[in-house]
Design a protein around this motif. Structure first.
Motif, mmCIF file in Angstrom:
data_model
loop_
_atom_site.group_PDB
_atom_site.id
_atom_site.type_symbol
_atom_site.label_atom_id
_atom_site.label_comp_id
_atom_site.label_asym_id
_atom_site.label_seq_id
_atom_site.Cartn_x
_atom_site.Cartn_y
_atom_site.Cartn_z
ATOM 1 N N THR A 45 0.847 -1.188 0.000
ATOM 2 C CA THR A 45 0.000 0.000 0.000
ATOM 3 C C THR A 45 0.881 1.237 0.000
ATOM 4 O O THR A 45 1.824 1.343 0.785
ATOM 5 C CB THR A 45 -0.935 0.015 1.227
ATOM 6 O OG1 THR A 45 -1.719 -1.191 1.211
ATOM 7 C CG2 THR A 45 -1.867 1.209 1.190
ATOM 8 N N TYR A 81 1.042 5.391 0.403
ATOM 9 C CA TYR A 81 0.381 6.542 1.012
ATOM 10 C C TYR A 81 0.997 7.780 0.383
ATOM 11 O O TYR A 81 2.181 8.065 0.581
ATOM 12 C CB TYR A 81 0.553 6.518 2.535
ATOM 13 C CG TYR A 81 -0.035 5.242 3.119
ATOM 14 C CD1 TYR A 81 -1.382 5.169 3.435
ATOM 15 C CD2 TYR A 81 0.759 4.113 3.300
ATOM 16 C CE1 TYR A 81 -1.937 3.994 3.940
ATOM 17 C CE2 TYR A 81 0.222 2.934 3.805
ATOM 18 C CZ TYR A 81 -1.127 2.882 4.122
ATOM 19 O OH TYR A 81 -1.662 1.719 4.616
ATOM 20 N N GLY A 136 -5.053 5.191 1.158
ATOM 21 C CA GLY A 136 -3.943 4.379 0.673
ATOM 22 C C GLY A 136 -4.263 3.791 -0.692
ATOM 23 O O GLY A 136 -5.426 3.511 -1.007
ATOM 24 N N TRP A 145 5.437 3.771 1.681
ATOM 25 C CA TRP A 145 4.800 2.494 1.371
ATOM 26 C C TRP A 145 4.854 1.587 2.605
ATOM 27 O O TRP A 145 5.831 1.611 3.346
ATOM 28 C CB TRP A 145 5.546 1.785 0.244
ATOM 29 C CG TRP A 145 5.666 2.526 -1.043
ATOM 30 C CD1 TRP A 145 6.352 3.679 -1.276
ATOM 31 C CD2 TRP A 145 5.114 2.150 -2.299
ATOM 32 N NE1 TRP A 145 6.264 4.037 -2.595
ATOM 33 C CE2 TRP A 145 5.503 3.108 -3.251
ATOM 34 C CE3 TRP A 145 4.335 1.078 -2.715
ATOM 35 C CZ2 TRP A 145 5.137 3.032 -4.581
ATOM 36 C CZ3 TRP A 145 3.971 1.008 -4.049
ATOM 37 C CH2 TRP A 145 4.364 1.979 -4.970
#
Length: 149
Positions: A102, A104, A111, A130
């Motif tokens: 994910t 950010y 996310g 991440w």
């Protein structure tokens, strides 16, 4: 099989392989684009290895002094973090080889999930970090233009 049939089959197979390319994700989900100050951004690496696979001296290739094009392999363990960083003057493409991770990003209020096969584009104006929220390591290949330190 005639030569014409063989060539036709070869072209069809080539076209199908081109259609099955990875998705260029790297963007915020619809309706979620917004300034994100990343107040909860992680600033230290956790559970990540970062190995340079290869590099090209761009001075020799393109007369672009003091820069390299490099390819890195990152392995982010479950719970691992690639810390907050910017891409000012350092464009990159990230391919998720396996696992999922994910991102950010400073331009997205949520996310961005990147499963295996995704390609994320990173460019000037983006700050992000991440985290591997999954249960298996995420393996990433990162190609970027890097100023020589």
């Amino acid at each position: 099989m005639t030569k014409t049939t063989f060539i036709g089959a070869l072209l069809a197979a080539s076209a199908s392989m081109m259609i099955a390319t990875p998705a260029l994700a790297g963007s915020c989900p619809a309706g979620k684009t917004a300034a994100n100050p990343l107040t909860d951004a992680q600033t230290m690496p956790v559970g990540v290895t970062d190995d340079i696979v290869g590099s090209v001296d761009l001075q020799k290739e393109l007369s672009f002094s003091d820069h390299d094009l490099r390819l890195r392999r990152l392995v982010v363990q479950p719970g691992g973090v690639v810390p907050l960083h910017s891409h000012a003057g350092r464009p990159a493409l990230i391919t998720v080889v396996s696992g999922d991770i994910t991102e950010y990003r400073s331009t997205c209020s949520v996310g961005i999930d990147h499963p295996a096969g995704d390609v994320a584009m990173e460019s000037d104006g983006i700050s992000h970090w991440w985290r591997n929220n999954g249960s298996v390591p995420a393996v990433l290949l990162s190609a970027d233009v890097k100023d020589r330190d």
